[in-house]
Design a protein around this motif. Structure first.
Motif, short mmCIF file in Angstrom:
data_model
loop_
_atom_site.label_atom_id
_atom_site.label_comp_id
_atom_site.label_asym_id
_atom_site.label_seq_id
_atom_site.Cartn_x
_atom_site.Cartn_y
_atom_site.Cartn_z
N GLN A 1 4.18 1.95 -7.39
CA GLN A 1 5.23 2.41 -6.50
C GLN A 1 5.48 1.49 -5.30
OE1 GLN A 1 3.95 6.47 -5.56
NE2 GLN A 1 5.22 7.26 -7.23
N PRO A 2 5.86 0.25 -5.56
CA PRO A 2 6.18 -0.65 -4.44
C PRO A 2 7.47 -0.22 -3.74
CG PRO A 2 6.78 -1.66 -6.51
CD PRO A 2 6.04 -0.40 -6.86
N ASP A 3 7.53 -0.48 -2.45
CA ASP A 3 8.75 -0.22 -1.68
C ASP A 3 9.76 -1.35 -1.83
OD1 ASP A 3 7.90 2.27 -0.53
OD2 ASP A 3 6.55 1.10 0.75
N ARG B 1 3.85 -1.70 15.36
CA ARG B 1 2.94 -0.57 15.20
C ARG B 1 3.07 0.44 16.35
NH1 ARG B 1 3.17 -1.29 10.96
NH2 ARG B 1 1.82 -2.35 9.47
N GLN B 2 3.65 -0.01 17.47
CA GLN B 2 3.81 0.89 18.61
C GLN B 2 4.92 1.91 18.37
OE1 GLN B 2 4.31 -1.50 22.13
NE2 GLN B 2 2.35 -2.56 21.87
N ALA C 1 4.14 3.26 9.64
CA ALA C 1 4.48 3.08 8.23
C ALA C 1 4.22 1.64 7.80
CB ALA C 1 5.94 3.45 8.00
N LYS C 2 3.58 1.49 6.65
CA LYS C 2 3.33 0.17 6.08
C LYS C 2 4.01 0.09 4.73
CE LYS C 2 -1.13 -1.06 8.16
NZ LYS C 2 -2.50 -1.56 7.84
N PRO C 3 4.97 -0.82 4.55
CA PRO C 3 5.61 -0.93 3.24
C PRO C 3 4.62 -1.38 2.17
CG PRO C 3 6.23 -2.77 4.67
CD PRO C 3 5.49 -1.78 5.53
N ARG C 4 4.78 -0.83 0.99
CA ARG C 4 3.94 -1.18 -0.15
C ARG C 4 4.60 -2.37 -0.85
NH1 ARG C 4 0.53 2.63 -1.94
NH2 ARG C 4 1.01 2.28 -4.14
N VAL C 5 3.90 -3.49 -0.89
CA VAL C 5 4.51 -4.77 -1.29
C VAL C 5 3.84 -5.33 -2.54
CG1 VAL C 5 5.08 -7.12 -0.58
CG2 VAL C 5 5.08 -5.27 1.11
N LEU C 6 4.65 -5.69 -3.51
CA LEU C 6 4.16 -6.34 -4.72
C LEU C 6 4.67 -7.78 -4.73
CD1 LEU C 6 2.72 -6.05 -7.50
CD2 LEU C 6 4.99 -5.56 -8.45
N GLN D 1 -3.36 -11.41 1.42
CA GLN D 1 -3.69 -11.59 2.83
C GLN D 1 -2.43 -11.75 3.68
OE1 GLN D 1 -5.74 -15.24 3.74
NE2 GLN D 1 -6.61 -14.46 5.66
N MET D 2 -1.47 -12.52 3.18
CA MET D 2 -0.22 -12.72 3.91
C MET D 2 0.57 -11.41 4.03
SD MET D 2 0.94 -16.42 2.34
CE MET D 2 2.51 -16.46 3.20
N VAL D 3 0.57 -10.63 2.95
CA VAL D 3 1.24 -9.32 3.00
C VAL D 3 0.60 -8.44 4.07
CG1 VAL D 3 1.66 -7.17 1.73
CG2 VAL D 3 2.03 -9.38 0.60
N ASP D 4 -0.73 -8.43 4.10
CA ASP D 4 -1.45 -7.62 5.08
C ASP D 4 -1.15 -8.09 6.50
OD1 ASP D 4 -3.71 -5.68 5.76
OD2 ASP D 4 -4.49 -7.55 6.61
N LEU D 5 -1.15 -9.39 6.74
CA LEU D 5 -0.87 -9.92 8.07
C LEU D 5 0.55 -9.57 8.52
CD1 LEU D 5 -2.53 -13.46 7.98
CD2 LEU D 5 -3.19 -11.53 9.43
N ALA D 6 1.46 -9.51 7.56
CA ALA D 6 2.85 -9.21 7.88
C ALA D 6 3.10 -7.72 8.05
CB ALA D 6 3.77 -9.77 6.79
N GLY D 7 2.05 -6.91 7.89
CA GLY D 7 2.18 -5.48 8.12
C GLY D 7 2.38 -4.63 6.89
N GLY D 8 2.20 -5.21 5.70
CA GLY D 8 2.39 -4.47 4.46
C GLY D 8 1.08 -4.12 3.80
N VAL D 9 1.19 -3.39 2.70
CA VAL D 9 0.04 -3.04 1.88
C VAL D 9 0.17 -3.79 0.55
CG1 VAL D 9 -1.19 -1.19 0.68
CG2 VAL D 9 -0.12 -0.74 2.90
#
Length: 238
Positions: free
Chosen positions: A236-238, A170-171, A175-180, A197-205
Motif C-alpha cells: 500500500q504505497p502512497d 513534523r511540527q 504523517a509519513k508517506p509510504r514510499v516504494l 535510507q534516503m526515503v527515511d531521511l526525506a520523511g517517508g517510510v
C-alpha cells in the motif's frame, strides 16, 4: 607526483560525478565508461568500457542480463589496450554490483600488467555515510585532499538542510508517506542499500526493503530485491 599531472580513468558514473564534483578533479579525468553522461562537458573523453547488451524492452533486457551473466560472467567489454595506452595513475571502479559495471577482478588484472601499476580504488558504498567516505577516498587518491574536504562539507550541509526541512514539517504533521522505490519494473526490483535510507531521511517510510542498522551504526537497506505485483499492492504505497 605533481597533482596536476595525475591521470584518472573512471569506470563508474557515480565515481565520475564524485571526481568532477571535487574542485580540480575534472581536469584529471582522461577516460570514462560509455554510460558516463554527467557532467555533460566530459563527453569528448574516450570511453574504455561498453555494455554488450541490446537495449530493447525492460523485460528482454532482464533476460539478456541473466543469460550473459551465466554465459560470460559480465555485461561489459573492456578496451584493455586503450586503458594501457592512456597510462592512468588511478582507476575508479566498484565491486558492489556485477551488472552495474565491469568486475573488480578484471580491472585489477589489467592494472597488474601496467608499469607503473595504477592504483585501483574500489568504491562500494552501502549507505550515505559510505558515499561521503568515498568522496574523501577519491580526493585522497587524486591528491586533492583539501578540495575533497570542501566538497564533502557541502554535501553534508545539503543533507542537513533536508533533515531540517523534514523536522520543520513534523511540527505541523506526523504523517509519513509510504514510499516504494523501484530500480526496475519488469520484473519489479525494489531499490536497496542507501535508497531506503534516503526515503527515511526525506520523511517517508521505505517499503519492502526495511531499514537495518549496520555494524557501524548506520541505517541502510538490504540489497535490491525482486518483488511481485501482489507484494506491491499489499504494501500500500502512497
Amino acid at each position: 607526483m605533481n597533482t596536476s599531472s595525475r591521470r584518472v580513468i573512471s569506470l563508474l558514473p557515480s565515481a565520475t560525478e564524485i571526481l568532477c564534483g571535487i574542485p580540480g578533479g575534472k581536469r584529471l579525468l582522461v577516460a570514462r565508461s560509455s554510460e558516463d553522461t554527467y557532467p555533460s562537458d566530459i563527453s569528448h573523453l574516450p570511453t574504455v568500457i561498453d555494455p554488450i547488451m541490446e537495449f530493447t524492452s525492460l523485460a528482454d533486457i532482464d533476460k539478456q542480463v541473466s543469460q550473459k551473466m551465466a554465459d560470460l560472467g559480465t555485461l561489459y567489454v573492456v578496451d584493455k589496450q586503450k586503458i594501457m595506452d592512456l597510462c592512468p595513475d588511478l582507476i575508479l571502479t566498484q565491486d558492489l554490483c556485477r551488472v552495474c559495471s565491469i568486475d573488480l577482478m578484471t580491472v585489477e588484472r589489467i592494472a597488474a600488467e601496467m608499469h607503473p601499476r595504477p592504483v585501483v580504488l574500489n568504491l562500494s558504498p552501502e549507505c550515505l555515510e559510505d558515499m561521503l567516505s568515498n568522496v574523501t577516498e577519491v580526493a585522497e587518491a587524486a591528491g586533492l585532499h583539501a578540495n575533497g574536504v570542501e566538497y564533502r562539507r557541502g554535501l553534508e550541509k545539503r543533507i542537513g538542510r533536508v533533515k531540517d526541512t523534514v523536522a520543520g514539517c513534523r511540527q505541523t504533521t506526523n504523517a509519513k508517506p509510504r514510499v516504494l522505490t523501484l530500480d526496475w519494473v519488469s520484473p519489479f526490483i525494489v531499490g536497496g542499500h542507501w535508497m531506503p535510507q534516503m526515503v527515511d531521511l526525506a520523511g517517508g517510510v521505505p517499503l519492502l526493503n526495511p531499514l537495518v542498522v549496520d555494524e557501524n551504526g548506520h541505517m541502510r537497506g538490504d540489497k535490491a530485491i525482486k518483488v511481485t505485483e501482489k507484494d506491491i499492492v499489499e504494501a500500500q504505497p502512497d
